[in-house]
Design a protein around this motif. Structure first.
Motif, PDB file in Angstrom:
ATOM      1  N   ARG A  21      44.633   9.934 -12.419  1.00 26.36           N
ATOM      2  CA  ARG A  21      45.597   8.914 -12.893  1.00 26.36           C
ATOM      3  C   ARG A  21      46.062   8.022 -11.740  1.00 26.36           C
ATOM      4  O   ARG A  21      47.248   7.656 -11.667  1.00 26.36           O
ATOM      5  N   ILE A  22      45.139   7.690 -10.851  1.00 31.00           N
ATOM      6  CA  ILE A  22      45.505   6.901  -9.668  1.00 31.00           C
ATOM      7  C   ILE A  22      46.068   5.541 -10.070  1.00 31.00           C
ATOM      8  O   ILE A  22      47.097   5.101  -9.570  1.00 31.00           O
ATOM      9  N   ARG A  23      45.382   4.858 -10.986  1.00 33.56           N
ATOM     10  CA  ARG A  23      45.769   3.488 -11.334  1.00 33.56           C
ATOM     11  C   ARG A  23      47.140   3.407 -11.992  1.00 33.56           C
ATOM     12  O   ARG A  23      47.973   2.585 -11.576  1.00 33.56           O
ATOM     13  N   PRO A  24      47.407   4.233 -13.006  1.00 28.41           N
ATOM     14  CA  PRO A  24      48.760   4.144 -13.581  1.00 28.41           C
ATOM     15  C   PRO A  24      49.847   4.530 -12.588  1.00 28.41           C
ATOM     16  O   PRO A  24      50.927   3.924 -12.598  1.00 28.41           O
ATOM     17  N   LEU A  25      49.554   5.510 -11.728  1.00 24.86           N
ATOM     18  CA  LEU A  25      50.563   5.866 -10.721  1.00 24.86           C
ATOM     19  C   LEU A  25      50.835   4.687  -9.791  1.00 24.86           C
ATOM     20  O   LEU A  25      51.994   4.377  -9.480  1.00 24.86           O
ATOM     21  N   LEU A  26      49.770   4.011  -9.349  1.00 19.36           N
ATOM     22  CA  LEU A  26      49.960   2.846  -8.478  1.00 19.36           C
ATOM     23  C   LEU A  26      50.781   1.773  -9.185  1.00 19.36           C
ATOM     24  O   LEU A  26      51.623   1.111  -8.579  1.00 19.36           O
ATOM     25  N   CYS A  27      50.533   1.606 -10.481  1.00 21.58           N
ATOM     26  CA  CYS A  27      51.263   0.594 -11.247  1.00 21.58           C
ATOM     27  C   CYS A  27      52.760   0.918 -11.283  1.00 21.58           C
ATOM     28  O   CYS A  27      53.601   0.059 -11.011  1.00 21.58           O
ATOM     29  N   LEU A  28      53.089   2.169 -11.598  1.00 20.69           N
ATOM     30  CA  LEU A  28      54.503   2.558 -11.650  1.00 20.69           C
ATOM     31  C   LEU A  28      55.148   2.444 -10.274  1.00 20.69           C
ATOM     32  O   LEU A  28      56.291   1.987 -10.137  1.00 20.69           O
ATOM     33  N   MET A  29      54.416   2.865  -9.241  1.00 17.80           N
ATOM     34  CA  MET A  29      54.963   2.766  -7.877  1.00 17.80           C
ATOM     35  C   MET A  29      55.156   1.307  -7.483  1.00 17.80           C
ATOM     36  O   MET A  29      56.118   0.961  -6.793  1.00 17.80           O
ATOM     37  N   GLY A  30      54.216   0.445  -7.931  1.00 19.57           N
ATOM     38  CA  GLY A  30      54.344  -0.984  -7.643  1.00 19.57           C
ATOM     39  C   GLY A  30      55.618  -1.562  -8.241  1.00 19.57           C
ATOM     40  O   GLY A  30      56.303  -2.377  -7.617  1.00 19.57           O
ATOM     41  N   VAL A  37      57.173   5.685  -0.985  1.00 20.77           N
ATOM     42  CA  VAL A  37      56.431   6.463  -1.986  1.00 20.77           C
ATOM     43  C   VAL A  37      54.970   6.008  -2.041  1.00 20.77           C
ATOM     44  O   VAL A  37      54.050   6.827  -2.074  1.00 20.77           O
ATOM     45  N   LEU A  38      54.768   4.685  -2.038  1.00 21.87           N
ATOM     46  CA  LEU A  38      53.400   4.153  -2.069  1.00 21.87           C
ATOM     47  C   LEU A  38      52.625   4.548  -0.820  1.00 21.87           C
ATOM     48  O   LEU A  38      51.451   4.915  -0.893  1.00 21.87           O
ATOM     49  N   GLU A  39      53.288   4.467   0.333  1.00 24.13           N
ATOM     50  CA  GLU A  39      52.610   4.791   1.589  1.00 24.13           C
ATOM     51  C   GLU A  39      52.197   6.263   1.600  1.00 24.13           C
ATOM     52  O   GLU A  39      51.064   6.602   1.943  1.00 24.13           O
ATOM     53  N   GLU A  40      53.113   7.109   1.163  1.00 24.37           N
ATOM     54  CA  GLU A  40      52.808   8.543   1.133  1.00 24.37           C
ATOM     55  C   GLU A  40      51.645   8.830   0.185  1.00 24.37           C
ATOM     56  O   GLU A  40      50.735   9.606   0.492  1.00 24.37           O
ATOM     57  N   TYR A  41      51.671   8.145  -0.961  1.00 22.19           N
ATOM     58  CA  TYR A  41      50.594   8.364  -1.935  1.00 22.19           C
ATOM     59  C   TYR A  41      49.258   7.878  -1.374  1.00 22.19           C
ATOM     60  O   TYR A  41      48.224   8.530  -1.531  1.00 22.19           O
ATOM     61  N   ALA A  42      49.279   6.729  -0.689  1.00 20.79           N
ATOM     62  CA  ALA A  42      48.047   6.210  -0.082  1.00 20.79           C
ATOM     63  C   ALA A  42      47.494   7.213   0.925  1.00 20.79           C
ATOM     64  O   ALA A  42      46.286   7.495   0.938  1.00 20.79           O
ATOM     65  N   TYR A  43      48.381   7.775   1.749  1.00 20.13           N
ATOM     66  CA  TYR A  43      47.916   8.778   2.711  1.00 20.13           C
ATOM     67  C   TYR A  43      47.325   9.999   2.005  1.00 20.13           C
ATOM     68  O   TYR A  43      46.303  10.538   2.406  1.00 20.13           O
ATOM     69  N   SER A  44      47.980  10.419   0.932  1.00 21.31           N
ATOM     70  CA  SER A  44      47.477  11.607   0.216  1.00 21.31           C
ATOM     71  C   SER A  44      46.096  11.331  -0.374  1.00 21.31           C
ATOM     72  O   SER A  44      45.247  12.227  -0.420  1.00 21.31           O
ATOM     73  N   LEU A  49      43.939  -1.961   7.249  1.00 20.16           N
ATOM     74  CA  LEU A  49      44.244  -3.244   6.606  1.00 20.16           C
ATOM     75  C   LEU A  49      45.164  -3.040   5.402  1.00 20.16           C
ATOM     76  O   LEU A  49      46.062  -3.854   5.132  1.00 20.16           O
ATOM     77  N   ALA A  50      44.921  -1.942   4.683  1.00 18.08           N
ATOM     78  CA  ALA A  50      45.761  -1.636   3.517  1.00 18.08           C
ATOM     79  C   ALA A  50      47.209  -1.434   3.949  1.00 18.08           C
ATOM     80  O   ALA A  50      48.135  -2.006   3.352  1.00 18.08           O
ATOM     81  N   LEU A  51      47.411  -0.639   4.989  1.00 18.88           N
ATOM     82  CA  LEU A  51      48.779  -0.361   5.436  1.00 18.88           C
ATOM     83  C   LEU A  51      49.461  -1.627   5.962  1.00 18.88           C
ATOM     84  O   LEU A  51      50.658  -1.850   5.726  1.00 18.88           O
ATOM     85  N   GLU A  52      48.687  -2.463   6.647  1.00 19.69           N
ATOM     86  CA  GLU A  52      49.235  -3.745   7.110  1.00 19.69           C
ATOM     87  C   GLU A  52      49.734  -4.584   5.930  1.00 19.69           C
ATOM     88  O   GLU A  52      50.822  -5.165   5.970  1.00 19.69           O
TER      89      GLU A  52
END
Lengths: 325, 325
Positions: free
Chosen positions: B42-51, B312-319, B295-298
């Motif tokens: 469920r990566i995409r919906p999680l990213l959407c909610l975090m966004g 939250v987004l940064e932590e999820y990206a790292y995970s 580049l993503a983190l930048e």
């Protein structure tokens, strides 16, 4: 030039403006151009423009909605041809034969998305306030068309007899609701009231039923030369059409066997047609067509207080029912 | 409970509320339930909610957009599996094996329409004014995903070597833009500025590129037990992955032959991996992953003036990048 011809030119020009020629990858867009360019009758976009015109909306304002519906319709043909393993579409090789099945699936998907894009990009033309209403009509019809196709597939493979009501329900979803939605979307652009929208939708549903049963009739009783394709395709394929279902309801055991027995088309067509004739199936179909067409005209008369505004639509509806192809 | 777990529960609950259980015909809806219920990450919906959360929008308000993107993503998996003749999806038989190819094509079509319906039905949740913006982001990404799939098919069948730039362009379309669109749609719901939306989109694109190259890497160098599927699937199938392309760029004639020669997986995997090792392909992939992730983190840091909102987004990206499956 007649009103219909003017509208048809608008539709063809708008379809011609779709950015398909030089957009990459061409493997995705060439099949879309291919199926759209050999156009068929453009019934749905014409109904959409006429629907807008009834309520005094300029037909041009409904063009994005009209083309979105036409692109959607051709998407369903493209995917249906894969499912049916059809080899020809409008006299040319089907997309899945020319580009392979994967290419056809994917180009069809892109067409469905393209339909939504056209609808969305039309916002400046018909005004942002109209978008939610247009989307609602379009989404419901699009989903119902899928339901209709599923019922059609279910009916073809099920062992028990399909009833006439079930058949009508299926073609209502598979064919009629998109005609009705095209009309209603035109009405939305034109600024119709809710009651007027519903009446125009009902006109479309009943016109669609009459049209589809007429299609079944022409496939068995049409004139080969004017029909433009082989007569008896449905009988050869053992399709459960209106005629087949009406016949099976009344057939004796030997008559059922005569309908169901396989055979090459030269032998099977006259054999099955003889049973249909004996059972009065042709008349049953003609009665059903007349009834649904009558319901359509009744609904049309409710669609606008000024009868004059309905003239173009009424004339077009009559021309559709007088067709012999 | 961690933030991510809370959001995941919201997503699963919303997916569970889709009207798929008792809607007829079940031949159409059962495959949709089947592919959605065994959910993946469920990566995409999680990213959407975090966004949405980044900009102080309540994540709940982005739920329809999040679920629309997830339904769309699963639609692409369903149709891709037909095109790839894949037999398994998340360890279970693919839809086209369970329901047949026609059923799978049609249920996929219905899923695509369902995604649009969910988006449209969400209007009362995120406000009608947000719909055109959401549709625009969604439509563009949806079309690009089709383009990416077409390039992927084109690359698999073309004779000439695919360049690294072409490969990145392909996975950008096929994988990255949907992650980016999910984030941007969240940002739209959250009320981000245009510049913030773009930054969050760029974060998604680069995260997606890093994620896909990592996928290629895990398929060849992952640990079989933690990866959860067979290692070497890409090599066995002769897929033109990042590793394959990087290797072919530098390989000598005998090394090319060693990469391209067929063989069963037990023999081919170590043989090809040995060439990859000799050419430093693993390091090249790891470098590319690190670069795109950087580049993503930048881009993420540009997405909001308050760094804290991005945690939250940064932590999820790292995970996602620390995954081993």
């Amino acid at each position: 030039m007649k009103e219909k011809e003017i509208l048809l030119r608008l539709v063809e020009a708008e379809i011609g403006r779709l950015p398909l020629d030089d957009t990459e990858p061409q493997g995705l867009y060439a099949p879309i151009r291919y199926i759209l360019e050999d156009g068929g009758k453009r019934i749905r976009p014409l109904l959409c423009l006429m629907g807008a015109d009834v309520y005094g909306g300029e037909p041009e304002k409904a063009l994005p909605a009209a083309v979105a519906v036409e692109v959607f319709h051709n998407f369903t043909l493209l995917h249906d041809d894969i499912m049916d393993k059809a080899e020809l579409r409008r006299g040319r090789p089907a997309v899945h034969l020319k580009w392979g099945e994967s290419g056809a699936i994917l180009s069809g998907d892109a067409m469905l998305i393209l339909a939504y894009r056209i609808l969305q990009n039309g916002t400046p033309v018909y005004g942002a306030g109209k978008l939610p209403g247009l989307l609602e009509v379009f989404n419901r019809a699009a989903m119902e068309v899928c339901q209709g196709q599923q019922y059609d597939m279910d009916f073809e493979t099920c062992d028990r007899p399909v009833t006439r009501d079930e058949y009508i329900g299926m073609i209502r979803l598979k064919t009629s609701v998109l005609l009705a939605a095209a009309l209603e979307m035109g009405a939305v652009v034109g600024g119709a009231s809710d009651a007027e929208r519903r009446s125009l939708y009902d006109f479309g549903v009943n016109l669609g039923l009459a049209f589809q049963i007429q299609d079944d009739l022409l496939d068995t009783y049409g004139d080969a030369e004017t029909f433009g394709k082989k007569i008896g395709g449905d009988i050869a394929a053992g399709k459960k059409t209106f005629l087949h279902i009406a016949a099976m309801e009344k057939a004796s055991a030997p008559q059922r066997d005569a309908i169901l027995a396989p055979g090459d088309i030269g032998e099977k067509l006259p054999r099955v047609r003889a049973v249909y004739d004996a059972l009065g199936v042709r008349e049953a179909a003609e009665t059903a067509i007349a009834e649904y067409f009558g319901l359509a005209l009744e609904a049309l008369r409710r669609a606008h207080p000024q009868a004059g505004r309905l003239a173009v639509l009424e004339e077009y509806a009559y021309s559709l029912m007088k067709r012999n192809k």
